[in-house]
Motif scaffolding. Sequence first.
Motif, PDB file in Angstrom:
ATOM      1  N   ARG A   1      43.129   6.243  34.105  1.00  0.00           N
ATOM      2  CA  ARG A   1      43.592   6.070  32.729  1.00  0.00           C
ATOM      3  C   ARG A   1      44.828   5.168  32.625  1.00  0.00           C
ATOM      4  O   ARG A   1      45.411   5.047  31.554  1.00  0.00           O
ATOM      5  N   VAL A   2      45.185   4.568  33.740  1.00  0.00           N
ATOM      6  CA  VAL A   2      46.347   3.675  33.758  1.00  0.00           C
ATOM      7  C   VAL A   2      45.870   2.262  34.069  1.00  0.00           C
ATOM      8  O   VAL A   2      45.126   2.044  35.023  1.00  0.00           O
ATOM      9  N   TYR A   3      46.307   1.304  33.233  1.00  0.00           N
ATOM     10  CA  TYR A   3      45.989  -0.092  33.499  1.00  0.00           C
ATOM     11  C   TYR A   3      46.924  -0.575  34.607  1.00  0.00           C
ATOM     12  O   TYR A   3      48.145  -0.471  34.491  1.00  0.00           O
ATOM     13  N   ALA A   4      46.363  -1.094  35.673  1.00  0.00           N
ATOM     14  CA  ALA A   4      47.137  -1.509  36.845  1.00  0.00           C
ATOM     15  C   ALA A   4      47.814  -2.851  36.578  1.00  0.00           C
ATOM     16  O   ALA A   4      47.321  -3.914  36.952  1.00  0.00           O
TER      17      ALA A   4
ATOM     18  N   LEU B   1      51.860  -4.658  36.545  1.00  0.00           N
ATOM     19  CA  LEU B   1      53.277  -4.499  36.829  1.00  0.00           C
ATOM     20  C   LEU B   1      53.960  -5.859  36.728  1.00  0.00           C
ATOM     21  O   LEU B   1      53.443  -6.866  37.222  1.00  0.00           O
TER      22      LEU B   1
ATOM     23  N   LYS C   1      49.968   5.388  43.492  1.00  0.00           N
ATOM     24  CA  LYS C   1      49.132   6.507  43.056  1.00  0.00           C
ATOM     25  C   LYS C   1      48.975   6.495  41.531  1.00  0.00           C
ATOM     26  O   LYS C   1      47.875   6.684  41.012  1.00  0.00           O
ATOM     27  N   ILE C   2      50.055   6.256  40.833  1.00  0.00           N
ATOM     28  CA  ILE C   2      50.001   6.202  39.364  1.00  0.00           C
ATOM     29  C   ILE C   2      49.141   5.027  38.905  1.00  0.00           C
ATOM     30  O   ILE C   2      48.287   5.170  38.025  1.00  0.00           O
ATOM     31  N   LEU C   3      49.348   3.844  39.513  1.00  0.00           N
ATOM     32  CA  LEU C   3      48.601   2.651  39.107  1.00  0.00           C
ATOM     33  C   LEU C   3      47.116   2.741  39.437  1.00  0.00           C
ATOM     34  O   LEU C   3      46.309   2.016  38.863  1.00  0.00           O
ATOM     35  N   ASN C   4      46.744   3.616  40.362  1.00  0.00           N
ATOM     36  CA  ASN C   4      45.329   3.812  40.700  1.00  0.00           C
ATOM     37  C   ASN C   4      44.642   4.844  39.809  1.00  0.00           C
ATOM     38  O   ASN C   4      43.432   5.022  39.905  1.00  0.00           O
ATOM     39  N   HIS C   5      45.397   5.525  38.968  1.00  0.00           N
ATOM     40  CA  HIS C   5      44.800   6.536  38.089  1.00  0.00           C
ATOM     41  C   HIS C   5      43.847   5.842  37.113  1.00  0.00           C
ATOM     42  O   HIS C   5      44.171   4.787  36.560  1.00  0.00           O
TER      43      HIS C   5
END
Length: 169
Positions: free
Chosen positions: A9-12, A14, A3-7
């Motif tokens: 404003r977040v570059y996916a 890891l 969920k965080i990585l799909n936001h």
Amino acid sequence: MAKILNHPRVYAFLHIPVQSASDSVLMDMKREYCVADFKQVVDFLKEKVPGITIATDIICGFPGETDEDFQETMKLVDQYRFPSLFINQFYPRPGTPAAKMHQVPAAVKKQRTKDLSQLFHSYNPYDHKIIFYQYKKKVKSFYDGFVKVLVMQDPGANDSNHFDLSIIH
């Protein structure tokens, strides 16, 4: 995590270190995971976070690593084609249990590092994000060539096929 990585404003991105694709080598390294665990996490993230960039580490020549163990690592890298791959030769740190184990010869570690590097450089992990743009540039005469153009998806767009185009010179 997905969920965080799909936001928008977040570059996916890891970094998930695998270090070896051999369960026996991972056991010798005293890791608390196996190759199947690593694959399960990566497959889950690739499914749930489209376009995610996953980086990993590989250690070539850990004591006891056989040619078969190394080939399993090569297969894993070939399967996942990591866009960011950190390749290291094992170096025995004094006082550690691994330093007391039977060492892989330096020439073998060097060759494995070279083979893995060649595999990494044989594929283009960002092909799904790059197009080619032909251009002509005048510098005393015309030169034909290609410029790689990174195509980034607009995170604010509702249409998954909407892209912003940025030309890299």
